[in-house]
Design an enzyme around this catalytic site. Structure first.
Site, mmCIF file in Angstrom:
data_model
loop_
_atom_site.group_PDB
_atom_site.id
_atom_site.type_symbol
_atom_site.label_atom_id
_atom_site.label_comp_id
_atom_site.label_asym_id
_atom_site.label_seq_id
_atom_site.Cartn_x
_atom_site.Cartn_y
_atom_site.Cartn_z
ATOM 1 N N GLU A 69 0.831 -1.201 0.000
ATOM 2 C CA GLU A 69 0.000 0.000 0.000
ATOM 3 C C GLU A 69 0.869 1.256 0.000
ATOM 4 O OE1 GLU A 69 -3.911 1.447 2.557
ATOM 5 O OE2 GLU A 69 -2.333 0.304 3.546
ATOM 6 N N ASP A 129 -6.048 -3.360 -3.168
ATOM 7 C CA ASP A 129 -6.027 -1.893 -3.215
ATOM 8 C C ASP A 129 -4.665 -1.396 -3.677
ATOM 9 O OD1 ASP A 129 -4.973 -2.821 -0.771
ATOM 10 O OD2 ASP A 129 -5.446 -0.963 0.267
#
Length: 326
Positions: free
Chosen positions: A70, A123
């Site tokens: 991330e 993500d």
């Protein structure tokens, strides 16, 4: 792919400025200073295998100075927006040192370069893919990479579709697991998926968009007390029902959920998606009623403040920033 938005039929639509307006007079000094501070404090070469990585100095429960995919993804987005090609390339190269057998980056890496987690996180992977598309648009060519930015972007997009989108249902999986049984709404990035479809020619991305909005809408209902406030559960199933499965995942509105108005807001700004605007009206009304000074980083789905869930207390940037986008 970025200069003109693509409609569901593949035709070009009028781009974002007709939906969201940028300031006419901008002082970039603050953004440039913030970026320089980020590089100075969080971007390091130690443990990066000759490249660069983003360290986690103080995340609760995490190994000090470890790296998550991330952080690499956000770093790549920052670097391409700030026209910092060297940093962008070195972050991408680091990510490629730590892929699993899917070809996607393992989500959690120790400061010594050893994996601390298993498998990728969707993500991160979709943000990395979009950052590569941006790099192809901004710089072209390949920079210091072994392949062009466009080639890397297409490969990354196709890997996300292959491993992190559930077949048949087109539900976004959290990684190489979940789907109908468990998903994370804050991972839904419909604005990116339109670009992915344009770049790869894969129309399945439009089905991913529709499924994402169906789950988003289903997650807001009278039974959960969130029909009108936009507070989505952190984790839910493919019908929008909050679920922690057996893993103990949170279901309240927290540091995952708070990204939702940012990701959905992009789809209104860039593409004028009416489903995005409907959602944003709900979450924005909630934040307006709460007031900026009173925003905290934990809520039950019915809007009840939950300070016991708080990590940073009031006005956490992770909440305020996406609220501002909405």
């Amino acid at each position: 792919a970025l200069g003109a938005c693509s409609g569901d039929d593949g035709t070009a639509e009028e781009s974002g400025p007709s939906f969201c307006t940028s300031p006419t007079e901008v002082d970039h000094t603050h953004a440039e200073a913030a970026y320089a501070h980020w590089k100075e404090t969080l971007l390091i070469s130690e443990g990066a295998g000759g490249h660069l990585r983003v360290r986690r100095p103080n995340s609760a429960g995490a190994v000090v100075d470890s790296t998550v995919s991330e952080g690499i993804a956000y770093g790549m987005l920052l670097a391409v927006y700030m026209d910092d090609q060297e940093t962008f390339d070195e972050l991408w190269k680091y990510s490629q040192l730590h892929v699993d057998d899917s070809g996607l980056m393992i989500w959690y890496i120790g400061p010594d370069g050893e994996p601390l987690g298993e498998g990728p996180a969707t993500d991160s992977d979709e943000d990395i893919a979009f950052a590569l598309v941006m790099a192809a648009e901004r710089w072209g060519g390949r920079g210091s990479l072994d392949e062009s930015y466009e080639e890397a972007a297409k490969r990354q997009i196709n890997l996300v579709m292959e491993h992190e989108i559930e077949p048949v249902t087109y539900i976004v999986r959290p990684g190489r697991w979940g789907g109908s049984d468990v998903t994370n709404i804050s991972y839904f990035a419909p604005a990116f998926y339109r670009t992915f479809a344009t770049v790869t020619g894969d129309d399945r991305w439009y089905k991913v968009i529709d499924t994402a909005y169906e789950i988003l809408e289903a997650s807001l209902n009278e039974e959960q007390g969130n029909a009108d406030n936009g507070l989505v559960p952190a984790w839910c199933d493919g019908y929008g029902n909050p679920t922690s499965q057996s893993s103990g995942h949170p279901i309240h509105f927290q540091f995952d959920s708070c990204r939702t108005p940012f990701r959905i807001g992009q789809d209104w700004c860039w593409h004028g998606e009416p489903r995005a605007k409907d959602y944003l009206a709900k979450i924005t009304s909630f934040y307006e009623e709460v007031g900026l000074e009173n925003i905290i980083d934990g809520y039950d789905l019915d809007g009840t403040p939950r300070p016991e869930f708080s990590v940073d207390g009031s006005r956490a940037a992770a909440f305020v920033g996406p609220a501002g986008v909405g």
